[in-house]
Design an enzyme around this catalytic site. Structure first.
Site, short mmCIF file in Angstrom:
data_model
loop_
_atom_site.label_atom_id
_atom_site.label_comp_id
_atom_site.label_asym_id
_atom_site.label_seq_id
_atom_site.Cartn_x
_atom_site.Cartn_y
_atom_site.Cartn_z
N GLU A 174 -6.29 -7.88 -0.54
CA GLU A 174 -6.98 -7.82 0.76
C GLU A 174 -8.42 -7.49 0.46
O GLU A 174 -8.69 -6.64 -0.39
CB GLU A 174 -6.39 -6.72 1.67
CG GLU A 174 -5.02 -7.05 2.18
CD GLU A 174 -4.40 -5.92 3.02
OE1 GLU A 174 -5.14 -5.17 3.69
OE2 GLU A 174 -3.17 -5.79 2.98
N GLU B 231 0.79 -1.23 0.00
CA GLU B 231 0.00 0.00 0.00
C GLU B 231 0.82 1.29 0.00
O GLU B 231 0.42 2.30 0.56
CB GLU B 231 -0.96 0.02 1.20
CG GLU B 231 -2.02 -1.06 1.12
CD GLU B 231 -3.14 -0.85 2.13
OE1 GLU B 231 -2.88 -0.22 3.15
OE2 GLU B 231 -4.26 -1.33 1.88
C1 GAL Z 1 -4.82 -2.54 4.96
C2 GAL Z 1 -3.38 -2.95 5.21
C3 GAL Z 1 -3.28 -4.08 6.20
C4 GAL Z 1 -4.10 -3.76 7.41
C5 GAL Z 1 -5.51 -3.50 7.01
C6 GAL Z 1 -6.33 -3.19 8.22
O1 GAL Z 1 -4.94 -1.32 4.36
O2 GAL Z 1 -2.76 -3.34 4.03
O3 GAL Z 1 -1.96 -4.27 6.58
O4 GAL Z 1 -3.55 -2.66 8.03
O5 GAL Z 1 -5.53 -2.40 6.14
O6 GAL Z 1 -6.01 -1.98 8.76
#
Ligand code: GAL
Length: 738
Positions: free
Chosen positions: A458, A396
């Site tokens: 994700e 990210e």
């Molecule tokens: C995403 C990130 C993860 C985790 C998730 C929840 O943006 O890639 O590592 O932080 O959010 O906060």
């Protein structure tokens, strides 16, 4: 002794939880140090969440020292000695008998130092490690805020390796020619010669099947090697190779032998899996067969202990991922423990691995360490059949053409057999440029992705702050939480442009940033921080084929507050639901229809205290039954260890689960009573007492002490209920270095 000897160097360390520069010296008085075993956390956190936890985030940020005394037999003089660390958080300075042997930066990759010139044979030696776990803005993932904890200590295994003066450095095994009919194994082997004179060396590869029968062998030509050399050569064709896949994770063993004057002077064994794969715009293909990647993100951390747990718990995590019905795992956001990855090879899990980083990219020095970490990751892990791509973009982060062009090129140079991927934040989705081979983005679900091959790295964030994902969520909330995951799975199964997805996340975890304001626990897991299941885990379990075992789960605790919609997750063809023995209907799956095993949703089921039963049918026959009973008043506590026996090596460990139930053994799903834990016997208690139950459950950990065998009794009590009790056997340890 001739050849190679790899010794477990985890036991009998001495530990000082503060900085004393004198501790590097050979003659330093370490009688006041504490005996510890590795893996070791520099601080055992006294709380797993909340304001209490907050203070520990600062408390593991300090410098500590580890020392270990050892003697090498006098007749080993002339051999080479190397010490290897799988992971130290975050900067390690290694001294042997007072002399500086080397420094390593980065909490997630291993390193080794040749310490031959500093040791003596036949007399006492001491190795001292200064472990700097303070903040390091110049080392990835640090520099900005990080949404997980780094922890501190020598958190992974240590080994001591003794070899002859000429030895094998690195082994990289590939299959340049491979089909279902035949394949060759290519060995690229680097060797080192530390002797003064050149040596005539050759290398041999022998492939064995699982039963130990020889499959094929090949020998390289001989070469005169001064300091270092490399040999690359292929085996003859293996006819009808048994391919590695998620259903049949078959591993061969490749023995690589170093030969000097006809004698084998060194040997290294590596497990290999023969498989080929391809990411296309419309699918991931393993051995020519399309496989939708049904994945999950995994962080490597446990309550109180951080990352410092023995291999068996790392491997157990991989087993849990597989058993939950995932076929893929993303190592978010760093190279994970070797034990975890080896287990992924053994059980058939596809792995996306990535270099350490989270949203932040630093300047020159930071970038150099990021690249070093990429190199260490790839060289360490390129023989794992489970790994199918390297993540070479900081999770990210914003685009950075210069950095990411060079990291992608670096990965290709180190491993031409695998593609690379880069994970984008959703805010960057519309503007980002494609540099790597696979386009990954978080929390976006496009019909036509901007670039292909596309993976949702994700997914499912809707309930991070509204409580639906809590271990004590109501039935209605838990159903909403499951929906957010199931909708994403339904999306990628329905799309021929999205190759699959990785749920966020496998386990709840501790974080530093606390932006969800949930007491430094991110409750995004299929399982809670103690690794206890939430209903959503059962939605995934149901995606396995019933030939692997019939799954059936009623997503209701069947209390007066339960909604009248009842969802059942299972891999059956039909489900019948009964309230106190009376059928309320028999239905085919009707929810999330794209997924392999859609869910069953019953409407208008009126609550009536008692038993809710689901009967699952496969091919018209009853195949499974599940039951939920309305919980009655609290009656008793039960205490169950994951492992009933531990080895007295000073680091073996088990989690122990506490459950509050009614007279019939039904868990009280909303109980938050405080329970007290008493541990008696030769082991360490790791946890909190008293501890408040979360959804009627809690856990603690038990760790063995070095060479202290015996029985450990754990008793858990709370007011007005019958206490629970369990025993754990601690078994004699006969390993360790001589
Ligand atoms: C995403 C990130 C993860 C985790 C998730 C929840 O943006 O890639 O590592 O932080 O959010 O906060």
């Amino acid at each position: 002794m001739t050849g190679r000897k790899v010794m477990n160097f985890n036991t009998e360390w001495l530990y000082l939880p503060s900085d004393d520069p004198g501790a590097r010296l050979a003659g330093f008085d370490d009688s006041g140090f504490e005996p510890v075993g590795i893996p070791h956390a520099n601080t055992v956190l006294g709380a797993h969440k909340g304001d209490d936890f907050q203070k520990y985030i600062e408390q593991y940020r300090f410098v500590s020292w580890y020392r270990r005394h050892f003697t090498l037999p006098g007749d080993w003089a002339g051999k080479r000695v190397t010490v290897g660390f799988e992971g130290v958080a975050t900067v390690a300075d290694v001294y042997v008998n007072g002399q500086f042997a080397g420094r390593h930066k980065g909490a997630y990759t291993g390193f080794s130092f040749d310490i031959t010139d500093y040791v003596s044979f036949g007399s006492a030696n001491v190795i001292a490690v200064r472990v700097d776990s303070t903040r390091h803005a110049d080392i990835p993932p640090e520099g900005g805020e990080v949404d997980y904890c780094l922890f501190g200590g020598i958190v992974r295994n240590v080994t001591l390796t003794v070899t002859e003066p000429a030895y094998i450095g690195d082994v990289f095994l590939t299959a340049p020619v491979l089909s279902a009919e035949s394949g060759r194994v290519r060995a690229a082997v680097s060797v080192r010669n530390t002797a003064d004179a050149k040596k005539s060396l050759s290398v041999e590869t022998v492939i064995y099947d699982k039963k130990g029968a020889e499959v094929t062998r090949a020998v390289s030509g001989a070469a005169l090697v001064a300091e270092g050399g490399s040999f690359t050569f292929d085996t003859p064709e293996i006819a009808g190779p048994r391919l590695w896949s998620v259903d049949d994770p078959y591993l061969y063993t490749a023995a690589v032998n170093l030969i000097e004057n006809g004698a084998t002077v060194d040997a290294v064994e590596t497990k290999i899996g023969l498989r080929w794969f391809e990411f296309t715009d419309t699918g991931f293909y393993l051995n020519g067969k399309m496989l939708k990647l049904r994945g999950v993100n995994r962080h490597e951390q446990w309550p109180w202990q951080g990352r410092a747990v023995p291999d068996k718990l790392q491997a157990r995590d991989a087993d849990m991922v597989k058993d939950t019905g995932f076929n893929a795992v993303r190592c978010s956001h760093y190279p994970q423990s070797p034990a975890f990855l080896s287990r992924c090879d053994e059980i058939g899990l596809i792995v996306f691995e990535e270099a350490p980083g989270w949203q932040y990219v630093g300047d020159g020095g930071w970038r150099e360490i990021y690249k070093d970490n990429i190199e260490e990751m790839i060289i360490r892990d390129r023989n794992h059949p489970s790994i199918v791509t390297w993540g070479v973009r900081v999770n990210e982060s914003w685009d950075d053409r210069e950095l990411y062009t060079s990291t992608a090129a670096l990965a290709k140079a180190l491993d031409p057999t695998r593609p690379t991927h880069g994970v984008r934040r959703n805010e960057n989705y519309d503007s980002t440029e494609m540099i790597e081979d696979i386009f990954c983005a978080n929390y976006v679900y496009p019909e036509e992705p901007r670039f292909s091959p596309f993976i949702s790295s994700e997914h499912s964030w809707e309930h991070w702050t509204d409580g639906c994902n809590l271990p004590w969520a109501t039935d209605a909330q838990a159903m909403e939480n499951t929906k957010s995951f199931a909708d994403a799975v339904n999306y990628y199964y329905g799309s021929d442009r999205c190759l699959g997805g990785f749920a966020w996340s496998m386990f709840d975890y501790n974080n530093e940033v606390n932006y969800t304001r949930t007491g430094h626990v991110f409750y995004s897991g299929m399982y809670d921080i103690f690794r206890l299941d939430k209903p959503v885990a059962h939605f995934y379990r149901a995606q396995k084929e019933w030939t692997e075992g019939v799954e059936l789960y009623i997503a209701s605790c069947w209390t007066p507050d339960s909604p009248s919609e009842v969802e059942v997750y299972g891999n059956c063809d039909e489900v019948e639901l009964l309230v106190n023995g009376r059928s309320v209907g028999k239905i085919k799956p009707n929810l999330y229809m794209n997924v392999p095993h859609p869910a069953f949703r019953f409407e208008n089921v009126s609550f009536e205290a008692g038993t809710l039963t689901a009967v699952g049918y496969v091919n018209g026959r009853e195949a499974a039954r599940a039951e939920r009973r309305t919980p009655g008043p609290a009656a008793r506590l039960s205490v169950v260890p994951d492992y009933g026996a531990l080895t007295a090596d000073g680091a073996d460990m088990t989690s122990v689960t506490v459950v509050l139930s009614d007279e019939n053994g039904t868990r009280l799903p909303y109980a938050d009573e405080r329970v007290s834990i008493a541990v008696d016997g030769p082991a360490d208690f790791i946890g909190e007492t008293p501890i408040a139950l979360e959804g009627g459950r809690a856990a603690f950990m038990i760790r063995s002490r070095f060479r202290r065998a015996g029985t450990v009794t754990c008793t858990v009590s709370a007011e007005g209920v019958e206490p629970g009790k369990c025993e754990i056997e601690i078994i004699e340890y006969d390993g360790g270095m001589e």
